[in-house]
Design an enzyme around this catalytic site. Structure first.
Site, mmCIF file in Angstrom:
data_model
loop_
_atom_site.group_PDB
_atom_site.id
_atom_site.type_symbol
_atom_site.label_atom_id
_atom_site.label_comp_id
_atom_site.label_asym_id
_atom_site.label_seq_id
_atom_site.Cartn_x
_atom_site.Cartn_y
_atom_site.Cartn_z
ATOM 1 N N ASP A 70 0.894 -1.231 -0.055
ATOM 2 C CA ASP A 70 -0.005 0.041 -0.041
ATOM 3 C C ASP A 70 0.755 1.093 -0.251
ATOM 4 O O ASP A 70 2.109 1.186 0.144
ATOM 5 C CB ASP A 70 -1.058 -0.021 1.292
ATOM 6 C CG ASP A 70 -0.138 -0.263 2.289
ATOM 7 O OD1 ASP A 70 0.830 -0.573 2.398
ATOM 8 O OD2 ASP A 70 -1.171 -0.746 3.367
ATOM 9 N N ASP A 140 -7.206 -3.038 14.338
ATOM 10 C CA ASP A 140 -8.618 -3.326 13.565
ATOM 11 C C ASP A 140 -8.538 -4.602 12.936
ATOM 12 O O ASP A 140 -9.697 -4.876 12.203
ATOM 13 C CB ASP A 140 -9.334 -2.100 13.353
ATOM 14 C CG ASP A 140 -8.690 -1.473 12.117
ATOM 15 O OD1 ASP A 140 -7.703 -2.156 11.866
ATOM 16 O OD2 ASP A 140 -9.175 -0.437 11.485
ATOM 17 N N HIS A 142 -7.018 -4.638 9.866
ATOM 18 C CA HIS A 142 -6.916 -4.441 8.730
ATOM 19 C C HIS A 142 -5.748 -4.972 8.027
ATOM 20 O O HIS A 142 -4.646 -4.949 8.820
ATOM 21 C CB HIS A 142 -7.016 -2.928 8.434
ATOM 22 C CG HIS A 142 -5.930 -2.044 8.702
ATOM 23 N ND1 HIS A 142 -6.239 -0.776 9.785
ATOM 24 C CD2 HIS A 142 -4.643 -2.043 8.532
ATOM 25 C CE1 HIS A 142 -4.957 -0.429 9.920
ATOM 26 N NE2 HIS A 142 -4.000 -0.981 9.135
ATOM 27 N N GLU A 147 -9.729 -1.775 5.459
ATOM 28 C CA GLU A 147 -10.286 -1.458 6.594
ATOM 29 C C GLU A 147 -11.501 -2.207 6.880
ATOM 30 O O GLU A 147 -11.946 -3.242 6.124
ATOM 31 C CB GLU A 147 -10.706 -0.034 6.653
ATOM 32 C CG GLU A 147 -9.635 1.023 6.573
ATOM 33 C CD GLU A 147 -8.682 1.265 7.983
ATOM 34 O OE1 GLU A 147 -8.628 0.406 8.671
ATOM 35 O OE2 GLU A 147 -8.360 2.192 8.085
HETATM 36 C C1 GLP Z 1 -0.523 0.399 8.505
HETATM 37 C C2 GLP Z 1 -0.268 -0.116 7.106
HETATM 38 C C3 GLP Z 1 -0.754 -1.597 7.345
HETATM 39 C C4 GLP Z 1 0.176 -2.297 8.616
HETATM 40 C C5 GLP Z 1 -0.457 -1.398 9.595
HETATM 41 C C6 GLP Z 1 0.163 -1.997 11.075
HETATM 42 O O1 GLP Z 1 -1.847 0.757 8.565
HETATM 43 N N1 GLP Z 1 -1.143 0.136 6.259
HETATM 44 O O2 GLP Z 1 -0.226 -2.363 6.068
HETATM 45 O O3 GLP Z 1 0.022 -3.659 8.699
HETATM 46 O O4 GLP Z 1 0.034 -0.156 9.568
HETATM 47 O O5 GLP Z 1 1.166 -1.265 11.331
HETATM 48 P P1 GLP Z 1 2.364 -1.701 12.464
HETATM 49 O O6 GLP Z 1 3.144 -2.971 12.155
HETATM 50 O O7 GLP Z 1 3.253 -0.660 12.856
HETATM 51 O O8 GLP Z 1 1.397 -2.048 13.800
#
Ligand code: GLP
Length: 263
Positions: A70, A140, A142, A147
């Site tokens: 993303d 959440d 995602h 989402e």
């Molecule tokens: C963002 C990204 C996700 C990622 C998530 C969790 O929202 N778009 O791809 O998995 O954060 O991030 P973290 O690993 O810092 O908890």
């Protein structure tokens, strides 16, 4: 689904890095290994270990093509919170043999977001699909920026970020959720689950609810990560801290079955 429970973040990261390196090394030369990659704090330890292995000659990225999950819409490459910047800063710039032309990241500055996403899907397909998609998840649940209530059949497209996600991610934007872009480009859940293998990293107390929903809950668009239950080669690599909401029998089951130490 495999759930590989490791003592802590460091061990989880090393386990996942070894798994990925073994897959790359075991791959036939005729076709590049196609690797899907996430951003966030979850994969940083994996990236550090893969860089170490790469520098030590234990894994080569010369024949690896990557597709990132993303990118924020509206952030240029040089913005230190763009995922392009994150990936180069934390991973690609440190690899000794990664070819820049083999790196694919959605362009958050495109003036044709739908076209950009369609071309991304086509490019993935041109390589015969993704061999292994590594991911992380949000609190959440995602997966990428899919989402809650995103279709489990979704493909790469434009996503609106929830207020919750903008609040969580505001820690990287000076604590101001308004500074977090409201939209992103993201692979779909269907894009991820079309991959031959999926490896999702889940660590820390704040992901415990999401881990339980992913493993024990029903398949539901409320927890988009639960789509992994329908994949026949999905692995969750997690740490003890993330297991706090699992039922005792679930926890014991996966520890027991992984004692065979399959790689
Ligand atoms: C963002 C990204 C996700 C990622 C998530 C969790 O929202 N778009 O791809 O998995 O954060 O991030 P973290 O690993 O810092 O908890």
């Amino acid at each position: 689904m495999r759930v590989v429970i490791q003592d802590n973040y460091d061990k989880m990261s090393k386990w996942a890095a070894n798994y990925i390196a073994a897959k790359i090394n075991g791959h036939k030369e005729e076709r590049p290994f196609v690797l899907g990659l996430p951003t966030g704090s979850s994969p940083i330890g994996v990236y550090q270990e893969l860089v170490r292995m790469n520098k030590a000659g234990e894994v080569s990225f010369a024949n690896v093509v990557t597709f990132n999950m993303d990118e924020y819409l509206g952030l240029p490459h040089e913005h230190d919170q763009s995922y392009w910047y994150f990936m180069h800063d934390n991973f690609f710039d440190h690899l000794v043999d990664m070819k820049p032309e083999n790196i694919n990241i959605l362009n958050g500055m495109t003036d044709d977001p739908e076209g950009e996403c369609a071309r991304y899907e086509e490019k993935i397909a041109s390589y015969g699909g993704i061999d292994l998609f590594m991911g992380g998840i949000g609190v959440d649940g995602h997966l990428a920026f899919n989402e809650p209530y995103t279709s489990l059949a979704s493909r790469t497209g434009v996503r609106d970020l929830t207020t919750d996600t903008r609040i969580v991610n505001s820690r990287f934007f000076g604590g101001d959720p308004e500074k977090v872009p409201a939209q992103a480009l993201s692979v779909g859940i269907g894009t991820v689950t079309d991959s031959k293998e999926v490896l999702v990293l889940i660590s820390g107390h704040n992901k415990a609810r999401a881990l339980a929903a992913t493993v024990e809950g029903g398949v539901s668009q409320k927890w988009t990560c639960s789509a992994l239950q329908m994949h026949n080669a999905a692995i969750i690599a997690c740490d003890e801290e993330a297991c706090g909401e699992l039922m005792v029998d679930t926890y014991k089951y996966f520890l027991d079955i992984e004692k065979k130490e399959r790689l």
